[in-house]
Design a protein around this motif. Sequence first.
Motif, mmCIF file in Angstrom:
data_model
loop_
_atom_site.group_PDB
_atom_site.id
_atom_site.type_symbol
_atom_site.label_atom_id
_atom_site.label_comp_id
_atom_site.label_asym_id
_atom_site.label_seq_id
_atom_site.Cartn_x
_atom_site.Cartn_y
_atom_site.Cartn_z
ATOM 1 N N PRO A 184 0.831 -1.212 0.000
ATOM 2 C CA PRO A 184 0.000 0.000 0.000
ATOM 3 C C PRO A 184 0.865 1.263 0.000
ATOM 4 O O PRO A 184 1.981 1.273 0.519
ATOM 5 N N THR A 185 0.336 2.323 -0.577
ATOM 6 C CA THR A 185 1.056 3.596 -0.668
ATOM 7 C C THR A 185 1.503 4.082 0.703
ATOM 8 O O THR A 185 2.623 4.580 0.852
ATOM 9 N N SER A 186 0.664 3.938 1.695
ATOM 10 C CA SER A 186 1.032 4.405 3.041
ATOM 11 C C SER A 186 2.271 3.672 3.558
ATOM 12 O O SER A 186 3.121 4.284 4.208
ATOM 13 N N ASP A 187 2.398 2.386 3.258
ATOM 14 C CA ASP A 187 3.588 1.641 3.687
ATOM 15 C C ASP A 187 4.822 2.089 2.923
ATOM 16 O O ASP A 187 5.915 2.152 3.480
ATOM 17 N N VAL A 188 4.665 2.406 1.645
ATOM 18 C CA VAL A 188 5.784 2.894 0.849
ATOM 19 C C VAL A 188 6.271 4.222 1.426
ATOM 20 O O VAL A 188 7.480 4.430 1.588
ATOM 21 N N VAL A 189 5.343 5.116 1.769
ATOM 22 C CA VAL A 189 5.716 6.415 2.346
ATOM 23 C C VAL A 189 6.433 6.211 3.674
ATOM 24 O O VAL A 189 7.454 6.858 3.943
ATOM 25 N N ARG A 190 5.940 5.307 4.490
ATOM 26 C CA ARG A 190 6.603 5.030 5.777
ATOM 27 C C ARG A 190 8.019 4.522 5.556
ATOM 28 O O ARG A 190 8.965 4.949 6.222
ATOM 29 N N ASN A 191 8.182 3.590 4.624
ATOM 30 C CA ASN A 191 9.510 3.043 4.337
ATOM 31 C C ASN A 191 10.447 4.100 3.775
ATOM 32 O O ASN A 191 11.634 4.134 4.110
ATOM 33 N N LEU A 192 9.922 4.978 2.917
ATOM 34 C CA LEU A 192 10.735 6.073 2.383
ATOM 35 C C LEU A 192 11.198 6.999 3.500
ATOM 36 O O LEU A 192 12.339 7.460 3.493
ATOM 37 N N GLY A 193 10.328 7.270 4.442
ATOM 38 C CA GLY A 193 10.680 8.148 5.556
ATOM 39 C C GLY A 193 11.804 7.585 6.397
ATOM 40 O O GLY A 193 12.750 8.299 6.761
ATOM 41 N N VAL A 194 11.726 6.301 6.692
ATOM 42 C CA VAL A 194 12.774 5.655 7.487
ATOM 43 C C VAL A 194 14.095 5.660 6.719
ATOM 44 O O VAL A 194 15.155 5.957 7.267
ATOM 45 N N ARG A 195 14.022 5.376 5.430
ATOM 46 C CA ARG A 195 15.230 5.377 4.611
ATOM 47 C C ARG A 195 15.799 6.791 4.497
ATOM 48 O O ARG A 195 17.010 6.988 4.525
ATOM 49 N N PHE A 196 14.921 7.780 4.360
ATOM 50 C CA PHE A 196 15.375 9.167 4.282
ATOM 51 C C PHE A 196 16.126 9.557 5.549
ATOM 52 O O PHE A 196 17.162 10.207 5.489
ATOM 53 N N ARG A 197 15.607 9.146 6.712
ATOM 54 C CA ARG A 197 16.274 9.451 7.985
ATOM 55 C C ARG A 197 17.696 8.893 7.983
ATOM 56 O O ARG A 197 18.636 9.559 8.422
ATOM 57 N N ASP A 198 17.870 7.669 7.464
ATOM 58 C CA ASP A 198 19.204 7.075 7.401
ATOM 59 C C ASP A 198 20.148 7.913 6.532
ATOM 60 O O ASP A 198 21.308 8.120 6.892
ATOM 61 N N TYR A 199 19.647 8.389 5.393
ATOM 62 C CA TYR A 199 20.463 9.253 4.538
ATOM 63 C C TYR A 199 20.840 10.530 5.273
ATOM 64 O O TYR A 199 21.987 10.970 5.224
ATOM 65 N N ARG A 200 19.865 11.147 5.932
ATOM 66 C CA ARG A 200 20.124 12.401 6.648
ATOM 67 C C ARG A 200 21.179 12.200 7.726
ATOM 68 O O ARG A 200 22.117 12.997 7.847
ATOM 69 N N LEU A 201 21.053 11.112 8.484
ATOM 70 C CA LEU A 201 22.006 10.857 9.562
ATOM 71 C C LEU A 201 23.411 10.578 9.028
ATOM 72 O O LEU A 201 24.397 11.027 9.601
ATOM 73 N N ARG A 202 23.500 9.855 7.934
ATOM 74 C CA ARG A 202 24.816 9.581 7.355
ATOM 75 C C ARG A 202 25.487 10.844 6.819
ATOM 76 O O ARG A 202 26.704 10.928 6.761
ATOM 77 N N LEU A 203 24.667 11.805 6.429
ATOM 78 C CA LEU A 203 25.209 13.093 5.980
ATOM 79 C C LEU A 203 25.471 14.036 7.147
ATOM 80 O O LEU A 203 25.875 15.182 6.945
ATOM 81 N N ARG A 204 25.183 13.551 8.353
ATOM 82 C CA ARG A 204 25.371 14.335 9.587
ATOM 83 C C ARG A 204 24.597 15.645 9.555
ATOM 84 O O ARG A 204 25.095 16.706 9.943
ATOM 85 N N MET A 205 23.366 15.556 9.075
ATOM 86 C CA MET A 205 22.489 16.725 9.032
ATOM 87 C C MET A 205 21.451 16.589 10.135
ATOM 88 O O MET A 205 20.950 15.489 10.393
ATOM 89 N N THR A 206 21.120 17.700 10.750
ATOM 90 C CA THR A 206 20.062 17.686 11.750
ATOM 91 C C THR A 206 18.719 17.861 11.051
ATOM 92 O O THR A 206 18.657 18.276 9.893
ATOM 93 N N ARG A 207 17.666 17.545 11.768
ATOM 94 C CA ARG A 207 16.331 17.780 11.208
ATOM 95 C C ARG A 207 16.139 19.265 10.910
ATOM 96 O O ARG A 207 15.508 19.625 9.924
ATOM 97 N N LYS A 208 16.694 20.096 11.768
ATOM 98 C CA LYS A 208 16.562 21.536 11.559
ATOM 99 C C LYS A 208 17.256 21.961 10.269
ATOM 100 O O LYS A 208 16.711 22.761 9.506
ATOM 101 N N ASP A 209 18.446 21.408 10.004
ATOM 102 C CA ASP A 209 19.157 21.715 8.759
ATOM 103 C C ASP A 209 18.304 21.369 7.541
ATOM 104 O O ASP A 209 18.151 22.165 6.619
ATOM 105 N N VAL A 210 17.756 20.166 7.550
ATOM 106 C CA VAL A 210 16.949 19.690 6.421
ATOM 107 C C VAL A 210 15.667 20.486 6.309
ATOM 108 O O VAL A 210 15.259 20.885 5.215
ATOM 109 N N SER A 211 15.033 20.729 7.436
ATOM 110 C CA SER A 211 13.782 21.476 7.458
ATOM 111 C C SER A 211 13.945 22.856 6.827
ATOM 112 O O SER A 211 13.146 23.272 5.995
ATOM 113 N N GLU A 212 15.000 23.554 7.209
ATOM 114 C CA GLU A 212 15.237 24.894 6.676
ATOM 115 C C GLU A 212 15.620 24.860 5.201
ATOM 116 O O GLU A 212 15.133 25.652 4.407
#
Length: 104
Positions: free
Chosen positions: A9-37
């Motif tokens: 289901p689309t909702s599961d794909v979005v959830r999986n993308l979000g978790v994967r995105f977090r991994d990318y952000r963390l590996r780039l050593r970016m904070t949520r605030k950095d990405v948000s802005e």
Amino acid sequence: MIFTNKSLPTSDVVRNLGVRFRDYRLRLRMTRKDVSEAASVGMTTLYKFESGNMADISFSVLLRLLKVVGLCDTWDTLLPELPESPYMYDDENKVQRVRHCSKK
């Protein structure tokens, strides 16, 4: 790989993308605030996306997030360019024939 099930289901794909995105952000050593802005996305939206608590995300928001982590170059993998099709050209001199199956 998390996207192998074609009936996911689309909702599961979005959830999986979000978790994967977090991994990318963390590996780039970016904070949520950095990405948000950088993506002009609210902190709450980003938190919900990364934590898997978001069932839907707009394409424009997803695109902005992917640009921030440097993944906007991979669109050809997602939707590759098609080779030219002879059916795209409207030749005035040609009449296209349609073959019909003969009834037996």
